[in-house]
Scaffold this motif. Sequence first.
Motif, short mmCIF file in Angstrom:
data_model
loop_
_atom_site.label_atom_id
_atom_site.label_comp_id
_atom_site.label_asym_id
_atom_site.label_seq_id
_atom_site.Cartn_x
_atom_site.Cartn_y
_atom_site.Cartn_z
N LEU A 77 19.19 94.97 -19.51
CA LEU A 77 18.32 94.03 -20.21
C LEU A 77 17.35 94.78 -21.13
N ALA A 78 16.80 95.90 -20.65
CA ALA A 78 15.93 96.71 -21.52
C ALA A 78 16.72 97.27 -22.69
N GLY A 79 17.98 97.64 -22.43
CA GLY A 79 18.82 98.14 -23.52
C GLY A 79 19.07 97.07 -24.58
N MET A 80 19.23 95.82 -24.17
CA MET A 80 19.39 94.75 -25.14
C MET A 80 18.14 94.60 -26.00
N GLY A 81 16.96 94.77 -25.37
CA GLY A 81 15.74 94.72 -26.16
C GLY A 81 15.67 95.85 -27.18
N LEU A 82 16.07 97.07 -26.77
CA LEU A 82 16.09 98.19 -27.73
C LEU A 82 17.14 97.96 -28.80
N PHE A 83 18.23 97.28 -28.44
CA PHE A 83 19.27 96.99 -29.43
C PHE A 83 18.71 96.09 -30.53
N VAL A 84 17.94 95.09 -30.12
CA VAL A 84 17.32 94.21 -31.11
C VAL A 84 16.36 95.00 -32.00
N TRP A 85 15.58 95.89 -31.40
CA TRP A 85 14.65 96.72 -32.17
C TRP A 85 15.41 97.63 -33.12
N GLN A 86 16.53 98.18 -32.65
CA GLN A 86 17.32 99.08 -33.49
C GLN A 86 17.90 98.33 -34.69
N ILE A 87 18.35 97.10 -34.48
CA ILE A 87 18.91 96.33 -35.58
C ILE A 87 17.84 96.00 -36.62
N THR A 88 16.69 95.54 -36.15
CA THR A 88 15.62 95.18 -37.10
C THR A 88 15.11 96.40 -37.86
N SER A 89 15.02 97.54 -37.21
CA SER A 89 14.56 98.76 -37.90
C SER A 89 15.66 99.37 -38.75
N ALA B 239 21.93 113.61 -46.50
CA ALA B 239 20.57 113.95 -46.93
C ALA B 239 20.17 115.37 -46.58
N GLY B 240 20.90 116.04 -45.71
CA GLY B 240 20.53 117.39 -45.33
C GLY B 240 19.41 117.46 -44.31
N LYS B 241 18.98 116.32 -43.77
CA LYS B 241 17.94 116.28 -42.75
C LYS B 241 17.97 114.93 -42.07
N LEU B 242 17.24 114.84 -40.94
CA LEU B 242 17.11 113.59 -40.22
C LEU B 242 15.74 112.97 -40.50
N PHE B 243 15.61 111.71 -40.19
CA PHE B 243 14.37 110.98 -40.46
C PHE B 243 13.88 110.33 -39.16
N PRO B 244 13.11 111.07 -38.35
CA PRO B 244 12.62 110.50 -37.09
C PRO B 244 11.80 109.24 -37.35
N GLY B 245 12.04 108.23 -36.55
CA GLY B 245 11.35 106.96 -36.70
C GLY B 245 11.80 105.98 -35.65
N PRO B 246 11.36 104.72 -35.74
CA PRO B 246 11.71 103.72 -34.72
C PRO B 246 13.21 103.55 -34.51
N HIS B 247 13.99 103.61 -35.60
CA HIS B 247 15.43 103.40 -35.46
C HIS B 247 16.06 104.51 -34.63
N LEU B 248 15.69 105.74 -34.91
CA LEU B 248 16.24 106.87 -34.17
C LEU B 248 15.77 106.86 -32.72
N TYR B 249 14.51 106.53 -32.50
CA TYR B 249 13.98 106.50 -31.14
C TYR B 249 14.63 105.38 -30.32
N ALA B 250 14.81 104.22 -30.93
CA ALA B 250 15.45 103.11 -30.21
C ALA B 250 16.88 103.45 -29.84
N GLY B 251 17.60 104.09 -30.75
CA GLY B 251 18.98 104.48 -30.46
C GLY B 251 19.06 105.49 -29.32
N ALA B 252 18.16 106.48 -29.33
CA ALA B 252 18.16 107.48 -28.26
C ALA B 252 17.82 106.83 -26.92
N GLY B 253 16.82 105.95 -26.92
CA GLY B 253 16.47 105.27 -25.68
C GLY B 253 17.58 104.37 -25.17
N LEU B 254 18.31 103.76 -26.09
CA LEU B 254 19.42 102.89 -25.69
C LEU B 254 20.52 103.69 -25.00
N VAL B 255 20.83 104.87 -25.50
CA VAL B 255 21.85 105.72 -24.87
C VAL B 255 21.41 106.12 -23.46
#
Length: 303
Positions: free
Chosen positions: A276-288, A231-247
Amino acid sequence: MIRQILLVTLATGAAGFTAPVSTTLSSRGACAPPLPAFDSDNHDELRTIESSFDPLNLSSDHESTSNNNNGRAAAIAAAAMAMSHPLSASAAGPDWGIFEGRTGSLLHPVAMASMALFSLSTALLGFQWRRQRTMGDEISALKRTMPKLNGASSIEEALAVAQGEEEVDAGYVSSLRAALPIEAQVAELTRERKELASAGPRDKHFNQGSLLLFTGIAFAIEGPLNTYARAGKLFPGPHLYAGAGLVVLWALAASMVPAMQKGNDAARTVHIGANLAGMGLFVWQITSGIPILFKVIEFTKWP
């Protein structure tokens, strides 16, 4: 903003190297001496002299200046047209081939879904190792509640000896009988602990956790790179934020391991809480990420 600054700079530079023709000619005309008076008979001759008198070759300078002005104006117009095109048209970079096709685009969601299941398996191994480690204290606490066996190998053997004596100690016999369920519980815990030890959850948990940390960070970076390639750019949103927090939580959990190996209970608590918090973010990342997956399938082609 950058395009506007460049246009102003070009226009200013062109104006600085161009002298107004009218000003040049008027200044030269002001310094020239007045022409002598002629009578009416020589009026035609005066016009001929004025039209042909050009000792400084001003007419050619005027034409050259006009040509230079036209060239500069054309250059500025061409630069303005070039800069007016959106810079993002080439932001996607080169053609990445299969990496920006459907195959490369589906690599991220498939890998992350697999790692979600892998995370559950790793967490289960971690709880098994914790169970094995804490069972020793639980067994020791239960044994302390049992009466002394006086050299017998089991409560049943001690009970048989106590009941066979000439003077039966009723209190001791009663305590031995009350300890029979405790002995059974100790035997069950010991058997479970041996099974866990034979399965080796400690080493498996460490190995899977290390692999999860490596692959998780790798595909967390691969996902945005693939998006930018397409796409030539990124799309900041819940999916990207959840992934960064998970790392970040993965890194926090891994950083607690050296202290955990030294028996630090606070480090163990932080390690478990971060995972355990990472598992919660993982669920959020999958749904988003599910709506994003549908868009990828819609707008990409094989391979």
